[in-house]
Write an enzyme that holds these catalytic residues in place. Structure first.
Site, mmCIF file in Angstrom:
data_model
loop_
_atom_site.group_PDB
_atom_site.id
_atom_site.type_symbol
_atom_site.label_atom_id
_atom_site.label_comp_id
_atom_site.label_asym_id
_atom_site.label_seq_id
_atom_site.Cartn_x
_atom_site.Cartn_y
_atom_site.Cartn_z
ATOM 1 C CE1 TYR A 163 5.508 -9.179 -11.742
ATOM 2 C CE2 TYR A 163 4.707 -9.189 -14.001
ATOM 3 C CZ TYR A 163 4.655 -8.688 -12.720
ATOM 4 O OH TYR A 163 3.751 -7.708 -12.409
ATOM 5 C CG ASP A 199 8.504 -9.658 3.442
ATOM 6 O OD1 ASP A 199 7.698 -10.417 2.861
ATOM 7 O OD2 ASP A 199 9.600 -9.321 2.967
ATOM 8 N N GLY A 201 0.787 -1.239 0.000
ATOM 9 C CA GLY A 201 0.000 0.000 0.000
ATOM 10 C C GLY A 201 0.814 1.281 0.000
HETATM 11 C C1 UD2 Z 1 5.947 -6.005 -18.748
HETATM 12 C C2 UD2 Z 1 4.889 -6.922 -18.304
HETATM 13 C C3 UD2 Z 1 3.777 -6.169 -17.631
HETATM 14 C C4 UD2 Z 1 4.258 -5.211 -16.565
HETATM 15 C C5 UD2 Z 1 5.316 -4.328 -17.193
HETATM 16 C C6 UD2 Z 1 5.912 -3.387 -16.163
HETATM 17 C C7 UD2 Z 1 4.893 -8.698 -20.067
HETATM 18 C C8 UD2 Z 1 4.318 -9.071 -21.375
HETATM 19 N N1 UD2 Z 1 4.385 -7.583 -19.506
HETATM 20 O O1 UD2 Z 1 5.367 -5.325 -19.807
HETATM 21 O O2 UD2 Z 1 2.899 -7.087 -17.033
HETATM 22 O O3 UD2 Z 1 4.790 -5.923 -15.482
HETATM 23 O O4 UD2 Z 1 6.350 -5.124 -17.714
HETATM 24 O O5 UD2 Z 1 5.423 -2.145 -16.452
HETATM 25 O O6 UD2 Z 1 5.720 -9.372 -19.527
HETATM 26 N N2 UD2 Z 1 10.971 -0.683 -24.543
HETATM 27 C C9 UD2 Z 1 11.751 0.122 -25.375
HETATM 28 N N3 UD2 Z 1 12.758 0.825 -24.800
HETATM 29 C C10 UD2 Z 1 13.052 0.779 -23.473
HETATM 30 C C11 UD2 Z 1 12.257 -0.070 -22.637
HETATM 31 C C12 UD2 Z 1 11.227 -0.774 -23.213
HETATM 32 O O7 UD2 Z 1 11.529 0.192 -26.568
HETATM 33 O O8 UD2 Z 1 13.972 1.456 -23.023
HETATM 34 C C13 UD2 Z 1 9.861 -1.441 -25.148
HETATM 35 C C14 UD2 Z 1 9.927 -2.915 -24.847
HETATM 36 O O9 UD2 Z 1 10.718 -3.561 -25.787
HETATM 37 C C15 UD2 Z 1 8.457 -3.295 -24.942
HETATM 38 C C16 UD2 Z 1 7.705 -2.025 -24.525
HETATM 39 O O10 UD2 Z 1 8.656 -0.988 -24.561
HETATM 40 O O11 UD2 Z 1 8.130 -3.597 -26.259
HETATM 41 C C17 UD2 Z 1 7.107 -2.083 -23.156
HETATM 42 O O12 UD2 Z 1 8.084 -2.482 -22.224
HETATM 43 P P1 UD2 Z 1 7.828 -2.474 -20.627
HETATM 44 O O13 UD2 Z 1 9.042 -3.004 -19.981
HETATM 45 O O14 UD2 Z 1 7.325 -1.153 -20.203
HETATM 46 O O15 UD2 Z 1 6.611 -3.406 -20.373
HETATM 47 P P2 UD2 Z 1 6.143 -4.802 -21.006
HETATM 48 O O16 UD2 Z 1 5.093 -4.538 -21.996
HETATM 49 O O17 UD2 Z 1 7.308 -5.638 -21.362
#
Ligand code: UD2
Length: 350
Positions: free
Chosen positions: A184, A61, A11
């Site tokens: 995760y 925790d 929270g």
């Molecule tokens: C992951 C989880 C989601 C949530 C999130 C944390 C999956 C599918 N989803 O989402 O549940 O926990 O993490 O917010 O596992 N990207 C760039 N440049 C960067 C960083 C990221 O292009 O510097 C791209 C990355 O390749 C992806 C998109 O941005 O295509 C989103 O990345 P993210 O880490 O925000 O979240 P995502 O969708 O993997």
């Protein structure tokens, strides 16, 4: 729903603190159980400034049975948000993620068996879907296939069917078969299954919410496992251009934290929500490229043009955005914060 006493695990965190504000604004009493982990809160284990003074904070925790039992005393409902987050990092810290997410949930449920509550809401994640849902060339919908390493190495980013035809992403509903491709994602799926199963067995009405890419003020900018929006904002603040993986045209569903708080509150109060699994997104697909441009604009730093790296991040999916029909129908959930508006609020907070 009359005035309730609600425990939020996690929270004092990003989503939890906004939910606390939402619940307090609706006249409820709020207690938070939070370990104040240094990764999110810095090394001091101090109560964060943004947490409303009206929140009764228990520092502890969620894996500590005593702390959980104490935190449950006198509460009517629980929202379980405490969790280790970070998809990529979960592949390196298997024991930690499993311990906090699975064991933490098990400890909470064990305590709830002894002392049931009127409602339990558990935070799950869009990560359980893996690739989202796609339209095939013959007009059917099908789960997106995982992209092969050789496909990614060739810079061919879009998921394709067995004949090599490109697929079109469509909104992903809750009944899409999960593809659990990270520790995760598996732990989040386990959390929702555990809560729903124990909830059913012990007559604790339980709702699992699958959050999409949540953004907003208070998201830890220094945490390297945070979402892309916070990463882009903190790069821009440090004078670095956002880096786009792949071609930057991958699509996600960015849901504002105020809308997530709204969904949690509704999940606590709506009678028919018990036993349901519901997507909590904006229902809109946005490309990462659009995100980078929009963040740069609201921060007044659009001259820092995003750089397409053409590199891929291991384990990334290509597209996934929410079908929120069920949450609309069951909860009466309606996202209220537009992306631009949400980014403006975020930029004012930075
Ligand atoms: C992951 C989880 C989601 C949530 C999130 C944390 C999956 C599918 N989803 O989402 O549940 O926990 O993490 O917010 O596992 N990207 C760039 N440049 C960067 C960083 C990221 O292009 O510097 C791209 C990355 O390749 C992806 C998109 O941005 O295509 C989103 O990345 P993210 O880490 O925000 O979240 P995502 O969708 O993997």
């Amino acid at each position: 729903m009359g005035r309730k006493h609600i425990l939020i695990t996690g929270g004092a965190g990003f989503i939890g603190s906004h939910l606390a504000d939402e619940l307090l604004a609706h006249g409820h009493r709020v207690r938070a159980l939070d370990a104040l982990v240094p990764q999110v809160h810095g090394p001091g284990y101090e109560r964060p400034d943004y947490l409303s003074p009206e929140v009764e904070l228990h520092v502890g925790d969620v894996r500590d049975a005593q702390a959980v039992r104490r935190a449950l005393e006198g509460v009517d409902c629980v929202v379980h948000l405490a969790s280790a987050v970070g998809v990529g990092q979960s592949m390196y810290e298997v024991a930690h993620y499993t311990s906090v997410n699975n064991q933490g949930t098990a400890v909470l449920l064990q305590a709830l068996i002894e002392r049931p509550v009127e409602r339990l809401v558990v935070a799950s994640s869009m990560s359980v879907y893996g690739e989202g849902l796609y339209l095939t060339p013959d007009g059917r919908t099908a789960p997106g296939p995982e992209r092969s390493l050789s496909q990614l190495q060739a810079g061919d980013w879009e998921p394709r069917d067995a004949n090599g035809a490109r697929l079109t992403p469509v909104p992903t509903p809750e009944d899409k078969t999960p593809t659990l491709s990270s520790v995760y994602a598996l732990s989040k799926f386990d959390q929702e299954r555990l809560c729903l199963l124990v909830g059913r067995a012990y007559r604790i009405p339980t709702v699992a919410l699958r959050f999409f890419n949540v953004y907003g003020p208070r998201q830890a900018l220094s945490n390297p496992y945070t979402g892309v929006l916070a990463i882009f904002a903190s790069r821009l603040l440090n004078g670095n251009a956002p880096l786009l993986f792949e071609d930057g045209l991958q699509q996600r569903d960015f849901v504002n934290v105020h809308d997530v708080a709204q969904a949690c509150r509704l999940a606590l109060q709506v009678e028919g929500a018990a036993g349901q699994v519901l997507n909590v997104g904006s229902g809109r697909a946005v490309t990462v490229r659009e995100v980078a441009r929009a963040v740069g604009e609201v921060m007044g730093l659009s001259r820092m043009r995003p750089a397409v790296t053409g590199k891929y991040r291991m384990g990334d999916i290509r597209h996934c955005f929410a079908d929120i029909t069920r949450a609309r129908e069951v909860l009466g959930y309606a996202p209220r914060v537009g992306f631009q508006e949400g980014l403006l609020e975020l930029s004012r907070w930075l």
